[in-house]
Design a protein around this motif. Structure first.
Motif, PDB file in Angstrom:
ATOM      1  N   ALA A  91     -42.650  24.904  -3.018  1.00 33.89           N
ATOM      2  CA  ALA A  91     -44.040  24.454  -2.974  1.00 33.89           C
ATOM      3  C   ALA A  91     -44.529  24.071  -4.369  1.00 33.89           C
ATOM      4  O   ALA A  91     -45.254  23.084  -4.537  1.00 33.89           O
ATOM      5  CB  ALA A  91     -44.922  25.546  -2.379  1.00 33.89           C
ATOM      6  N   SER A  92     -44.131  24.835  -5.382  1.00 35.31           N
ATOM      7  CA  SER A  92     -44.517  24.509  -6.756  1.00 35.31           C
ATOM      8  C   SER A  92     -43.915  23.184  -7.196  1.00 35.31           C
ATOM      9  O   SER A  92     -44.584  22.383  -7.855  1.00 35.31           O
ATOM     10  CB  SER A  92     -44.061  25.609  -7.718  1.00 35.31           C
ATOM     11  N   ALA A  93     -42.666  22.951  -6.847  1.00 33.62           N
ATOM     12  CA  ALA A  93     -42.009  21.704  -7.240  1.00 33.62           C
ATOM     13  C   ALA A  93     -42.652  20.501  -6.566  1.00 33.62           C
ATOM     14  O   ALA A  93     -42.887  19.471  -7.213  1.00 33.62           O
ATOM     15  CB  ALA A  93     -40.521  21.776  -6.906  1.00 33.62           C
ATOM     16  N   ILE A  94     -42.974  20.621  -5.284  1.00 33.96           N
ATOM     17  CA  ILE A  94     -43.631  19.510  -4.594  1.00 33.96           C
ATOM     18  C   ILE A  94     -44.993  19.238  -5.215  1.00 33.96           C
ATOM     19  O   ILE A  94     -45.362  18.086  -5.478  1.00 33.96           O
ATOM     20  CB  ILE A  94     -43.745  19.811  -3.085  1.00 33.96           C
ATOM     21  N   GLY A  95     -45.755  20.312  -5.475  1.00 28.56           N
ATOM     22  CA  GLY A  95     -47.058  20.141  -6.112  1.00 28.56           C
ATOM     23  C   GLY A  95     -46.951  19.556  -7.503  1.00 28.56           C
ATOM     24  O   GLY A  95     -47.751  18.704  -7.897  1.00 28.56           O
ATOM     25  N   PHE A  96     -45.957  20.015  -8.250  1.00 32.80           N
ATOM     26  CA  PHE A  96     -45.757  19.494  -9.602  1.00 32.80           C
ATOM     27  C   PHE A  96     -45.418  18.009  -9.584  1.00 32.80           C
ATOM     28  O   PHE A  96     -46.013  17.213 -10.318  1.00 32.80           O
ATOM     29  CB  PHE A  96     -44.659  20.284 -10.310  1.00 32.80           C
ATOM     30  N   PHE A  97     -44.472  17.616  -8.754  1.00 30.94           N
ATOM     31  CA  PHE A  97     -44.041  16.220  -8.737  1.00 30.94           C
ATOM     32  C   PHE A  97     -45.131  15.295  -8.204  1.00 30.94           C
ATOM     33  O   PHE A  97     -45.317  14.185  -8.715  1.00 30.94           O
ATOM     34  CB  PHE A  97     -42.750  16.063  -7.953  1.00 30.94           C
ATOM     35  N   LEU A  98     -45.875  15.735  -7.192  1.00 36.47           N
ATOM     36  CA  LEU A  98     -46.971  14.902  -6.706  1.00 36.47           C
ATOM     37  C   LEU A  98     -48.099  14.842  -7.730  1.00 36.47           C
ATOM     38  O   LEU A  98     -48.745  13.802  -7.892  1.00 36.47           O
ATOM     39  CB  LEU A  98     -47.489  15.425  -5.367  1.00 36.47           C
ATOM     40  N   GLY A  99     -48.351  15.939  -8.430  1.00 39.67           N
ATOM     41  CA  GLY A  99     -49.344  15.908  -9.502  1.00 39.67           C
ATOM     42  C   GLY A  99     -48.935  14.983 -10.625  1.00 39.67           C
ATOM     43  O   GLY A  99     -49.772  14.280 -11.212  1.00 39.67           O
ATOM     44  N   ILE A 131     -48.567  27.666  -3.465  1.00 41.52           N
ATOM     45  CA  ILE A 131     -49.521  27.239  -2.442  1.00 41.52           C
ATOM     46  C   ILE A 131     -50.654  26.438  -3.073  1.00 41.52           C
ATOM     47  O   ILE A 131     -51.069  25.397  -2.553  1.00 41.52           O
ATOM     48  CB  ILE A 131     -50.052  28.460  -1.674  1.00 41.52           C
ATOM     49  N   THR A 132     -51.142  26.900  -4.228  1.00 42.22           N
ATOM     50  CA  THR A 132     -52.214  26.182  -4.921  1.00 42.22           C
ATOM     51  C   THR A 132     -51.757  24.788  -5.336  1.00 42.22           C
ATOM     52  O   THR A 132     -52.479  23.796  -5.139  1.00 42.22           O
ATOM     53  CB  THR A 132     -52.677  26.972  -6.153  1.00 42.22           C
ATOM     54  N   ALA A 133     -50.573  24.695  -5.909  1.00 42.09           N
ATOM     55  CA  ALA A 133     -50.062  23.391  -6.337  1.00 42.09           C
ATOM     56  C   ALA A 133     -49.838  22.465  -5.155  1.00 42.09           C
ATOM     57  O   ALA A 133     -50.161  21.271  -5.217  1.00 42.09           O
ATOM     58  CB  ALA A 133     -48.765  23.568  -7.120  1.00 42.09           C
ATOM     59  N   PHE A 134     -49.320  23.004  -4.077  1.00 43.14           N
ATOM     60  CA  PHE A 134     -49.031  22.185  -2.899  1.00 43.14           C
ATOM     61  C   PHE A 134     -50.312  21.652  -2.260  1.00 43.14           C
ATOM     62  O   PHE A 134     -50.400  20.472  -1.921  1.00 43.14           O
ATOM     63  CB  PHE A 134     -48.231  23.003  -1.887  1.00 43.14           C
ATOM     64  N   VAL A 135     -51.303  22.516  -2.122  1.00 43.10           N
ATOM     65  CA  VAL A 135     -52.551  22.097  -1.476  1.00 43.10           C
ATOM     66  C   VAL A 135     -53.330  21.119  -2.355  1.00 43.10           C
ATOM     67  O   VAL A 135     -53.837  20.103  -1.872  1.00 43.10           O
ATOM     68  CB  VAL A 135     -53.402  23.328  -1.110  1.00 43.10           C
ATOM     69  N   THR A 136     -53.414  21.402  -3.655  1.00 46.36           N
ATOM     70  CA  THR A 136     -54.175  20.519  -4.530  1.00 46.36           C
ATOM     71  C   THR A 136     -53.458  19.194  -4.792  1.00 46.36           C
ATOM     72  O   THR A 136     -54.098  18.233  -5.223  1.00 46.36           O
ATOM     73  CB  THR A 136     -54.504  21.197  -5.868  1.00 46.36           C
ATOM     74  N   ALA A 137     -52.175  19.120  -4.534  1.00 44.59           N
ATOM     75  CA  ALA A 137     -51.453  17.866  -4.731  1.00 44.59           C
ATOM     76  C   ALA A 137     -51.826  16.831  -3.679  1.00 44.59           C
ATOM     77  O   ALA A 137     -51.562  15.642  -3.868  1.00 44.59           O
ATOM     78  CB  ALA A 137     -49.949  18.108  -4.701  1.00 44.59           C
ATOM     79  N   MET A 138     -52.461  17.256  -2.601  1.00 44.91           N
ATOM     80  CA  MET A 138     -52.860  16.311  -1.553  1.00 44.91           C
ATOM     81  C   MET A 138     -54.094  15.499  -1.946  1.00 44.91           C
ATOM     82  O   MET A 138     -54.455  14.559  -1.254  1.00 44.91           O
ATOM     83  CB  MET A 138     -53.133  17.063  -0.247  1.00 44.91           C
ATOM     84  N   PHE A 139     -54.729  15.870  -3.045  1.00 42.52           N
ATOM     85  CA  PHE A 139     -55.923  15.170  -3.503  1.00 42.52           C
ATOM     86  C   PHE A 139     -55.615  14.514  -4.851  1.00 42.52           C
ATOM     87  O   PHE A 139     -55.192  15.179  -5.793  1.00 42.52           O
ATOM     88  CB  PHE A 139     -57.089  16.146  -3.650  1.00 42.52           C
ATOM     89  N   ASP A 140     -55.853  13.220  -4.949  1.00 44.25           N
ATOM     90  CA  ASP A 140     -55.506  12.469  -6.156  1.00 44.25           C
ATOM     91  C   ASP A 140     -56.262  12.956  -7.389  1.00 44.25           C
ATOM     92  O   ASP A 140     -55.713  12.983  -8.487  1.00 44.25           O
ATOM     93  CB  ASP A 140     -55.790  10.980  -5.962  1.00 44.25           C
ATOM     94  N   ASN A 141     -57.516  13.332  -7.219  1.00 45.73           N
ATOM     95  CA  ASN A 141     -58.318  13.699  -8.384  1.00 45.73           C
ATOM     96  C   ASN A 141     -58.042  15.113  -8.898  1.00 45.73           C
ATOM     97  O   ASN A 141     -58.593  15.499  -9.914  1.00 45.73           O
ATOM     98  CB  ASN A 141     -59.808  13.540  -8.067  1.00 45.73           C
ATOM     99  N   LEU A 142     -57.208  15.879  -8.224  1.00 46.41           N
ATOM    100  CA  LEU A 142     -56.855  17.225  -8.674  1.00 46.41           C
ATOM    101  C   LEU A 142     -55.454  17.278  -9.270  1.00 46.41           C
ATOM    102  O   LEU A 142     -54.786  18.307  -9.235  1.00 46.41           O
ATOM    103  CB  LEU A 142     -56.964  18.214  -7.507  1.00 46.41           C
ATOM    104  N   HIS A 143     -55.009  16.176  -9.854  1.00 45.61           N
ATOM    105  CA  HIS A 143     -53.642  16.117 -10.361  1.00 45.61           C
ATOM    106  C   HIS A 143     -53.419  17.052 -11.547  1.00 45.61           C
ATOM    107  O   HIS A 143     -52.315  17.541 -11.744  1.00 45.61           O
ATOM    108  CB  HIS A 143     -53.252  14.688 -10.735  1.00 45.61           C
TER     109      HIS A 143
END
Length: 103
Positions: free
Chosen positions: A84-92, A36-48
């Motif tokens: 959710a972790s994978a989406i956050g990881f790849f977007l990060g 959840i943390t990775a997914f939510v923070t991936a929506m913001f460019d500066n939190l990569h």
């Protein structure tokens, strides 16, 4: 008239076999929180940095949790956390990566 007694397995949230699984439940909770943390923070460019690192750790804990999981409910929650972790990881990684241009 005598009735046959059956164990109530529908009442447990994580263990459907009636046995406690503290390690698997802990890995499930950690994977979901990291996902959840990775997914939510991936929506913001500066939190990569945060999204890529939490996503990577979430993928690793989720993979180990899948390896040692014993019930279907554990596997279901782990798959949600892994996704959710994978989406956050790849977007990060797309926004700047694990080291943010340091290397």
């Amino acid at each position: 008239m005598a009735q046959a007694m059956r164990p109530n397995t529908a009442g447990g949230l994580f263990a459907t076999d009636g046995k406690p699984h503290p390690l698997q439940d802990t890995l499930l909770a950690v994977t979901l929180v990291l996902g959840i943390t990775a997914f939510v923070t991936a929506m913001f460019d500066n939190l990569h940095l945060l999204s890529s690192w939490t996503g990577l750790v979430g993928i690793l804990t989720g993979a180990y949790g899948q390896w040692i999981s014993e019930t279907t409910r554990e596997r279901f929650g782990l798959i949600l956390g892994l996704g959710a972790s994978a989406i956050g990881f790849f977007l990060g990684m797309a926004h700047g990566g694990l080291f943010g241009g340091v290397f």
